[in-house]
Enzyme design. Sequence first.
Site, short mmCIF file in Angstrom:
data_model
loop_
_atom_site.label_atom_id
_atom_site.label_comp_id
_atom_site.label_asym_id
_atom_site.label_seq_id
_atom_site.Cartn_x
_atom_site.Cartn_y
_atom_site.Cartn_z
N SER A 1 0.78 -1.24 0.00
CA SER A 1 0.00 0.00 0.00
C SER A 1 0.81 1.30 0.00
CB SER A 1 -0.93 0.01 1.22
OG SER A 1 -0.18 -0.07 2.42
N THR B 1 -9.34 1.77 -1.66
CA THR B 1 -8.62 3.00 -1.34
C THR B 1 -9.14 4.19 -2.13
OG1 THR B 1 -6.45 4.07 -1.51
CG2 THR B 1 -6.89 2.33 -3.06
N TYR C 1 -0.44 1.53 -7.34
CA TYR C 1 -1.20 1.12 -6.16
C TYR C 1 -2.70 1.30 -6.39
CZ TYR C 1 -3.38 1.50 -1.57
OH TYR C 1 -4.23 1.37 -0.49
N ASN D 1 -7.55 8.55 4.82
CA ASN D 1 -6.39 8.51 5.71
C ASN D 1 -6.75 7.90 7.05
OD1 ASN D 1 -4.11 10.20 4.24
ND2 ASN D 1 -6.05 11.24 3.89
N PHE E 1 4.88 19.88 2.71
CA PHE E 1 5.14 19.98 1.27
C PHE E 1 4.10 20.90 0.62
CE2 PHE E 1 6.88 15.94 2.69
CZ PHE E 1 8.19 16.06 2.24
#
Length: 326
Positions: A75, A115, A139, A168, A206
């Site tokens: 994952s 996901t 993925y 998440n 980021f």
Amino acid sequence: MILVIGGAGYIGSHVVKELLNKHEVIVLDNLSTGHRWAIDERASFVEGDLGNVEDLKSLFSTYSVEAVMHFAASSLVGESVINPMKYYMNNVSSTLTLLNTMLEFGIKKFIFSSTAATYGIPKVDMITEETVTNPINPYGQSKLMVEHILSDLGVAQDFKFIVLRYFNAAGAYKSGEIGEEHDPETHLIPIILQHLLGQRDNISVFGSDYETNDGTCIRDYIHVTDLANAHNLALEALLDGTKDTATYNLGNGLGYSVKEVIDMCEKVTNKKANVLMSERRAGDPARLVASSDKIYNDLGWKTEYSLEDIISTAWNWHQKRIMRKL
């Protein structure tokens, strides 16, 4: 009996704990990323691999399995780009081996851990199950391929399945017995908490120039126990015939920015983080938030844990884990 594949992993182990309140559970795990200590002692455990036909046939011959829950995928998005064959072999080929063996033994009820990566970079503020799937990495692609395979099996083999796409996962079991432990760790909340425990010199953010309230990315965080409860509700819907097939998003419908998460970590721990601002990462959308209206309307599921709860349980886990290692 319910088979949980990957039940020694982060999400799988939490699902097992909740499942045991109602069902007998057997865990199959190769312990490549999972942990033996994470498996509840009330569950049966077989060390083996979902891609190994002999392991599966032995298990299905020994135990009377009514339904299977699959959490054993590779994952890591970055790794999937560097090593796509690993992801197609484990996430697709091995899952095909599992499904084929299930059919051989007449087992036709399946919960699939999918996901949000199946959506890629959606052009909507709120992701629903109708949002176009367009994965941008192996993925996400591998997970979507399995979803397509399940759809075909549902038609051809009267196969019953529920797909759960989540965002998440975070937090830890309320008792602090089990929690998130990856090597390497790539998730934001444990990285922040590791830093605040002195295990990292700093944390990097980021991008600070996104079109959000504070300039940092917004993501949908959901407590791992909320996730576990959703999986178990989905399982009961399959077992009692409420649902034959379905796909559900699992999110909090709100979303929190990176800065909000850091601020809450500082509040919960009463510690100050050393934050380094870095350039944006390629492929990072400004906002990824999911609606869970569909699963609420169908199964009555909703999140119970706030962001503060998520971080408080994670902090409790990380502190206890350090003490156990001393």
